[in-house]
Design an enzyme around this catalytic site. Structure first.
Site, PDB file in Angstrom:
ATOM      1  N   ASP A   1      -8.210   3.898   1.221  1.00  0.00           N
ATOM      2  CA  ASP A   1      -7.232   4.168   2.271  1.00  0.00           C
ATOM      3  C   ASP A   1      -7.970   4.753   3.471  1.00  0.00           C
ATOM      4  O   ASP A   1      -8.515   5.855   3.391  1.00  0.00           O
ATOM      5  CB  ASP A   1      -6.176   5.149   1.764  1.00  0.00           C
ATOM      6  CG  ASP A   1      -5.006   5.302   2.724  1.00  0.00           C
ATOM      7  OD1 ASP A   1      -5.142   4.934   3.914  1.00  0.00           O
ATOM      8  OD2 ASP A   1      -3.950   5.793   2.288  1.00  0.00           O
TER       9      ASP A   1
ATOM     10  N   CYS B   1       0.865  -1.188   0.000  1.00  0.00           N
ATOM     11  CA  CYS B   1       0.000   0.000   0.000  1.00  0.00           C
ATOM     12  C   CYS B   1       0.900   1.236   0.000  1.00  0.00           C
ATOM     13  O   CYS B   1       2.094   1.130  -0.276  1.00  0.00           O
ATOM     14  CB  CYS B   1      -0.998  -0.009   1.164  1.00  0.00           C
ATOM     15  SG  CYS B   1      -0.304   0.261   2.806  1.00  0.00           S
TER      16      CYS B   1
ATOM     17  N   ARG C   1      -3.408  -0.562   5.296  1.00  0.00           N
ATOM     18  CA  ARG C   1      -3.978  -1.643   4.493  1.00  0.00           C
ATOM     19  C   ARG C   1      -3.053  -2.844   4.336  1.00  0.00           C
ATOM     20  O   ARG C   1      -3.472  -3.982   4.558  1.00  0.00           O
ATOM     21  CB  ARG C   1      -4.385  -1.119   3.112  1.00  0.00           C
ATOM     22  CG  ARG C   1      -5.474  -0.063   3.176  1.00  0.00           C
ATOM     23  CD  ARG C   1      -5.700   0.602   1.847  1.00  0.00           C
ATOM     24  NE  ARG C   1      -4.553   1.456   1.510  1.00  0.00           N
ATOM     25  CZ  ARG C   1      -4.412   2.093   0.351  1.00  0.00           C
ATOM     26  NH1 ARG C   1      -5.324   1.968  -0.589  1.00  0.00           N
ATOM     27  NH2 ARG C   1      -3.359   2.854   0.132  1.00  0.00           N
TER      28      ARG C   1
END
Length: 155
Positions: free
Chosen positions: A123, A9, A15
């Site tokens: 996100d 990520c 994440r």
């Protein structure tokens, strides 16, 4: 030799640490190794975001000992599969290699659930803790699919 999977990520604190923990929990550790990285350098050496740690704990996973690191070109040679969380991460990772065999390793993680639709894992960093729950659910479903395919492919 273990099959190596890398989750990527932006900062490697929200994440991808969740994706690492989730997928690792679904695979036999003697056959598979899961790691994570970020395309940015802001959080190298940092623990995952407290909200990621909390949502993982709520789901009986401990990701608190993970440490952030930045994706590097050598990762293409060290990992068999590379899953990215969104289209920006996809572009950033692909920009580091032009070898066809490297590019073939990179896939958007939600392509597991929505093939060829290029759906991003949102996100959750600037949002509320609810966003982390949503991200966890998405990643858990995608990792169910990935784990089954990997186990079937590498029997």
């Amino acid at each position: 030799m273990a099959i190596k999977i890398l989750m990527v990520c932006l900062g490697n604190i929200c994440r991808s640490p969740l994706a690492e923990g989730i997928l690792a929990s679904k695979l036999p550790p003697n056959k598979f190794k899961v790691d994570s990285a970020g395309t940015g350098s802001w959080h190298i050496g940092h623990s995952p975001d407290k909200r990621s740690i909390a949502v993982a704990q709520k789901n009986n996973l401990d990701i608190s000992k993970q440490k952030g690191r930045q994706f590097k070109p050598e990762d293409f040679d060290q990992f068999d599969y590379i899953y990215v969380m969104d289209s920006s991460n996809h572009e950033d990772v692909l920009s580091l290699s032009q070898k066809p065999e490297h590019i073939a390793k990179v896939q958007m993680i939600l392509d597991e659930l929505f093939p060829n639709e290029k759906v991003d894992v949102p996100d959750p960093y600037y949002g509320t803790s609810d966003g982390f729950d949503l991200v966890y659910k998405m990643l858990d479903q995608a990792c169910d699919s990935i784990a089954q395919k990997l186990i079937d492919r590498h029997k």
